[in-house]
Scaffold this motif. Structure first.
Motif, PDB file in Angstrom:
ATOM      1  N   HIS A 222       0.794  -1.225   0.000  1.00 15.92           N
ATOM      2  CA  HIS A 222       0.000   0.000   0.000  1.00 15.92           C
ATOM      3  C   HIS A 222       0.829   1.278   0.000  1.00 15.92           C
ATOM      4  O   HIS A 222       0.305   2.349  -0.319  1.00 15.92           O
ATOM      5  N   TYR A 223       2.096   1.180   0.382  1.00 19.89           N
ATOM      6  CA  TYR A 223       2.917   2.387   0.467  1.00 19.89           C
ATOM      7  C   TYR A 223       4.074   2.378  -0.525  1.00 19.89           C
ATOM      8  O   TYR A 223       4.841   3.329  -0.603  1.00 19.89           O
ATOM      9  N   GLY A 224       4.218   1.305  -1.285  1.00 19.08           N
ATOM     10  CA  GLY A 224       5.262   1.243  -2.293  1.00 19.08           C
ATOM     11  C   GLY A 224       6.667   1.277  -1.735  1.00 19.08           C
ATOM     12  O   GLY A 224       7.609   1.685  -2.423  1.00 19.08           O
ATOM     13  N   LEU A 225       6.824   0.825  -0.489  1.00 17.10           N
ATOM     14  CA  LEU A 225       8.131   0.863   0.156  1.00 17.10           C
ATOM     15  C   LEU A 225       8.856  -0.468  -0.021  1.00 17.10           C
ATOM     16  O   LEU A 225       8.226  -1.534  -0.066  1.00 17.10           O
ATOM     17  N   ASN A 226      10.168  -0.393  -0.113  1.00 18.74           N
ATOM     18  CA  ASN A 226      10.997  -1.590  -0.107  1.00 18.74           C
ATOM     19  C   ASN A 226      11.161  -2.011   1.349  1.00 18.74           C
ATOM     20  O   ASN A 226      11.848  -1.342   2.116  1.00 18.74           O
ATOM     21  N   VAL A 227      10.517  -3.101   1.732  1.00 16.08           N
ATOM     22  CA  VAL A 227      10.438  -3.475   3.145  1.00 16.08           C
ATOM     23  C   VAL A 227      11.359  -4.645   3.445  1.00 16.08           C
ATOM     24  O   VAL A 227      11.351  -5.661   2.739  1.00 16.08           O
ATOM     25  N   ALA A 228      12.155  -4.486   4.493  1.00 10.56           N
ATOM     26  CA  ALA A 228      13.009  -5.560   5.001  1.00 10.56           C
ATOM     27  C   ALA A 228      12.379  -6.094   6.277  1.00 10.56           C
ATOM     28  O   ALA A 228      12.216  -5.364   7.257  1.00 10.56           O
ATOM     29  N   ALA A 229      11.999  -7.347   6.264  1.00  8.06           N
ATOM     30  CA  ALA A 229      11.342  -7.958   7.416  1.00  8.06           C
ATOM     31  C   ALA A 229      12.385  -8.486   8.396  1.00  8.06           C
ATOM     32  O   ALA A 229      13.301  -9.212   8.001  1.00  8.06           O
ATOM     33  N   HIS A 230      12.244  -8.125   9.663  1.00  8.88           N
ATOM     34  CA  HIS A 230      13.094  -8.735  10.680  1.00  8.88           C
ATOM     35  C   HIS A 230      12.687 -10.193  10.869  1.00  8.88           C
ATOM     36  O   HIS A 230      11.496 -10.537  10.839  1.00  8.88           O
ATOM     37  N   LEU A 231      13.667 -11.047  11.057  1.00 10.16           N
ATOM     38  CA  LEU A 231      13.428 -12.463  11.297  1.00 10.16           C
ATOM     39  C   LEU A 231      14.441 -12.934  12.327  1.00 10.16           C
ATOM     40  O   LEU A 231      15.639 -12.653  12.196  1.00 10.16           O
ATOM     41  N   THR A 232      13.975 -13.650  13.342  1.00 15.25           N
ATOM     42  CA  THR A 232      14.870 -14.097  14.402  1.00 15.25           C
ATOM     43  C   THR A 232      14.843 -15.612  14.536  1.00 15.25           C
ATOM     44  O   THR A 232      14.021 -16.309  13.934  1.00 15.25           O
ATOM     45  N   CYS A 233      15.738 -16.092  15.388  1.00 13.47           N
ATOM     46  CA  CYS A 233      15.853 -17.527  15.657  1.00 13.47           C
ATOM     47  C   CYS A 233      15.038 -17.953  16.880  1.00 13.47           C
ATOM     48  O   CYS A 233      15.098 -19.113  17.291  1.00 13.47           O
ATOM     49  N   VAL A 234      14.304 -17.042  17.477  1.00 14.01           N
ATOM     50  CA  VAL A 234      13.706 -17.273  18.787  1.00 14.01           C
ATOM     51  C   VAL A 234      12.468 -18.153  18.711  1.00 14.01           C
ATOM     52  O   VAL A 234      11.556 -17.899  17.913  1.00 14.01           O
ATOM     53  N   ASP A 235      12.451 -19.191  19.542  1.00 16.63           N
ATOM     54  CA  ASP A 235      11.238 -19.948  19.845  1.00 16.63           C
ATOM     55  C   ASP A 235      10.542 -20.489  18.587  1.00 16.63           C
ATOM     56  O   ASP A 235       9.311 -20.435  18.469  1.00 16.63           O
ATOM     57  N   ALA A 236      11.331 -21.011  17.647  1.00 15.81           N
ATOM     58  CA  ALA A 236      10.757 -21.589  16.436  1.00 15.81           C
ATOM     59  C   ALA A 236      11.702 -22.636  15.879  1.00 15.81           C
ATOM     60  O   ALA A 236      12.927 -22.532  16.022  1.00 15.81           O
ATOM     61  N   THR A 237      11.138 -23.649  15.238  1.00 20.61           N
ATOM     62  CA  THR A 237      11.973 -24.655  14.583  1.00 20.61           C
ATOM     63  C   THR A 237      12.533 -24.091  13.282  1.00 20.61           C
ATOM     64  O   THR A 237      12.063 -23.062  12.780  1.00 20.61           O
ATOM     65  N   ARG A 238      13.506 -24.767  12.731  1.00 21.97           N
ATOM     66  CA  ARG A 238      14.033 -24.365  11.430  1.00 21.97           C
ATOM     67  C   ARG A 238      12.934 -24.375  10.377  1.00 21.97           C
ATOM     68  O   ARG A 238      12.835 -23.476   9.545  1.00 21.97           O
ATOM     69  N   GLU A 239      12.106 -25.410  10.411  1.00 22.96           N
ATOM     70  CA  GLU A 239      11.030 -25.525   9.425  1.00 22.96           C
ATOM     71  C   GLU A 239      10.063 -24.352   9.539  1.00 22.96           C
ATOM     72  O   GLU A 239       9.659 -23.763   8.522  1.00 22.96           O
TER      73      GLU A 239
END
Length: 287
Positions: free
Chosen positions: A62-79
């Motif tokens: 909706h804003y036409g921005l190039n967005v970089a999503a943060h992603l962490t290793c916390v509390d989740a499996t690799r899958e």
């Protein structure tokens, strides 16, 4: 100071209707400044994973921005983590800020999920091997709270770059020389990826000190003295002056990119950007 830097902005995902309005107003106010990218954080312990995904997609669509999503290793499996990567790819998101993440709430020390990524370097390597993303990582000009010292942080940053990160965004700091020393150490270690200084225009002095205590940023005595002398009525003007001065010193020292921690409050960030020559493009205004 003659060169105008490229800029980027960090947002956090909303947890309420009021916070949603604040995020969209922040995006609307800062989009005309033509950021290279904007990033959206995870909450502590990965608590806003779904909210982050929703905010990333909305900002992109909706804003036409190039967005970089943060992603962490916390509390989740690799899958589970890589499923999020696949969902971003399907949504057209092409940048990720890959981080280890803080310990989940109530825990003092980060402990990897038994089937998860042990650290950010493993996460970066997996993303780089699986998808065509621009991957950014974190960097610490002053020692990370879990680190024995700056030399270890430099070595760890090199490992992340070697794993596939194309640039690094630093934690915030108060003195330009802190960044320059770190940059020189990174260059000496063979790190060629751009290191982007993280800038925190101080919305609240008390809040900035709490943030500094959590992330290992040292608070210089001159800053404490200056904010005490300014008082509540002079805090905002002082914050703008200090942030603009810091940015100017960094630019004079050869820095070409700056990343602003906005706290979803655009006014001070926009003022600082204006002082360093980053001006709005009316054609980029969002209705």
């Amino acid at each position: 100071m003659t060169r105008v830097p490229a800029v980027s902005f960090e947002f956090f995902p909303p947890k309420s209707l009021d916070q949603s309005f604040r995020l969209w107003e922040t995006a609307r106010a800062l989009a005309p400044l033509r950021p290279d990218f904007v990033s959206v954080t995870y909450g502590a312990g990965g608590t806003t994973r779904q909210l982050t995904h929703e905010a990333v997609v909305a900002l992109s669509n909706h804003y036409g921005l190039n967005v970089a999503a943060h992603l962490t290793c916390v509390d989740a499996t690799r899958e589970e983590t890589m499923q999020i990567v696949d969902e971003y790819a399907k949504a057209g998101v092409r940048e990720i800020v890959a981080l280890r993440g803080d310990a989940p709430q109530g825990q003092q020390v980060f402990t990897p999920h038994p089937q998860g990524f042990a650290d950010s370097a493993q996460l970066i390597e997996a993303i780089a091997a699986r998808s065509d993303f621009t991957i950014r990582c974190g960097a610490y000009p002053e020692p990370h709270p879990d680190s024995p010292g700056t030399a270890a942080d430099v070595a760890w940053l090199k490992r992340k770059v070697d794993a596939g990160a194309s640039s690094a965004i630093t934690q915030f700091f108060f003195d330009a020389e802190t960044f320059f020393r770190f940059r020189d150490q990174c260059a000496a270690a063979g790190i060629e990826a751009p290191i982007i200084p993280g800038i925190l225009p101080i919305q609240s002095w008390a809040g900035a000190k709490r943030f500094a205590a959590r992330c290992g940023t040292s608070v210089p005595g001159w800053a404490e003295d200056a904010f005490v002398a300014a008082g509540p009525e002079g805090e905002r003007a002082l914050a703008a002056d200090l942030a603009a001065d810091l940015c100017g010193r960094l630019i004079d020292g050869g820095v070409e990119r700056l990343h602003f921690y906005t706290l979803n409050r655009p006014e001070l960030v926009a003022e600082v950007c204006g002082r360093i020559g980053v001006t709005a493009d009316p054609a980029r205004a969002v209705a």
